[in-house]
Design a protein around this motif. Structure first.
Motif, mmCIF file in Angstrom:
data_model
loop_
_atom_site.group_PDB
_atom_site.id
_atom_site.type_symbol
_atom_site.label_atom_id
_atom_site.label_comp_id
_atom_site.label_asym_id
_atom_site.label_seq_id
_atom_site.Cartn_x
_atom_site.Cartn_y
_atom_site.Cartn_z
ATOM 1 N N LEU A 1 0.828 -1.205 0.000
ATOM 2 C CA LEU A 1 0.000 0.000 0.000
ATOM 3 C C LEU A 1 0.865 1.258 0.000
ATOM 4 O O LEU A 1 0.549 2.242 -0.682
ATOM 5 C CB LEU A 1 -0.934 0.009 1.209
ATOM 6 C CG LEU A 1 -2.064 -1.013 1.206
ATOM 7 C CD1 LEU A 1 -2.771 -1.020 2.549
ATOM 8 C CD2 LEU A 1 -3.036 -0.739 0.087
ATOM 9 N N THR B 1 2.489 1.767 -3.501
ATOM 10 C CA THR B 1 1.564 2.183 -4.551
ATOM 11 C C THR B 1 0.964 3.549 -4.269
ATOM 12 O O THR B 1 0.161 4.044 -5.054
ATOM 13 C CB THR B 1 0.431 1.152 -4.718
ATOM 14 O OG1 THR B 1 -0.248 0.980 -3.476
ATOM 15 C CG2 THR B 1 0.977 -0.173 -5.205
ATOM 16 N N GLN C 1 -1.030 4.457 -1.753
ATOM 17 C CA GLN C 1 -2.385 4.438 -1.215
ATOM 18 C C GLN C 1 -2.434 4.870 0.245
ATOM 19 O O GLN C 1 -3.509 5.108 0.773
ATOM 20 C CB GLN C 1 -2.996 3.058 -1.379
ATOM 21 C CG GLN C 1 -3.186 2.675 -2.836
ATOM 22 C CD GLN C 1 -3.767 1.292 -3.004
ATOM 23 O OE1 GLN C 1 -4.157 0.656 -2.041
ATOM 24 N NE2 GLN C 1 -3.812 0.820 -4.232
#
Length: 133
Positions: free
Chosen positions: A84, A87, A89
């Protein structure tokens, strides 16, 4: 699937070392003999560094306690958190409450092991018949 995540971690650590002024040559100071040992240590350090950057201290403490009980679950959560973060996020550090939610999500996706007891039918004990007076 796990190899792809490990490769992402290695790349992230290499970029981190480059940004700190080190380079690929700083990884292999021990010599060309045993490449497996230093790479595992470097990978573990990379994971630890990334997790320190994305977890609040309370969340890191909880994850450490989980590791003592269920190492595989802690590793799965760490892999998910690192993915996460890589990426983009994650916008801020993960709190303990967010970690609890992630743990519940991981627990829901895991297949629960069930113990099934199969009893034979028709094998009732007629022990009363033996003691008829």
């Amino acid at each position: 699937m796990e190899d792809a995540e490990l490769e992402k971690i290695r790349k992230a650590r290499l970029e981190q070392l480059k940004s700190q002024g080190g380079g690929p040559s700083s990884l292999g100071k021990a010599g060309g003999g045993g490449n497996a040992g230093p790479s595992k240590e470097a990978e573990a350090e990379a994971r630890k560094s990334i997790l320190n950057q994305i977890l609040h201290p309370e969340a890191a403490d909880r994850l450490g306690r989980i590791r003592l009980v269920k190492e595989q679950r802690a590793t799965d959560v760490e892999n998910r958190l690192i993915m996460l973060a890589q990426t983009g996020q994650l916008r801020s550090k993960v709190t303990e409450e967010q970690l609890k939610e992630l743990l519940n999500a991981v627990a829901d996706t895991e297949k629960e092991e069930k113990i099934v007891v199969a009893r034979r039918k028709g094998w009732e004990d007629d022990g009363d018949d033996l003691f008829d007076l």
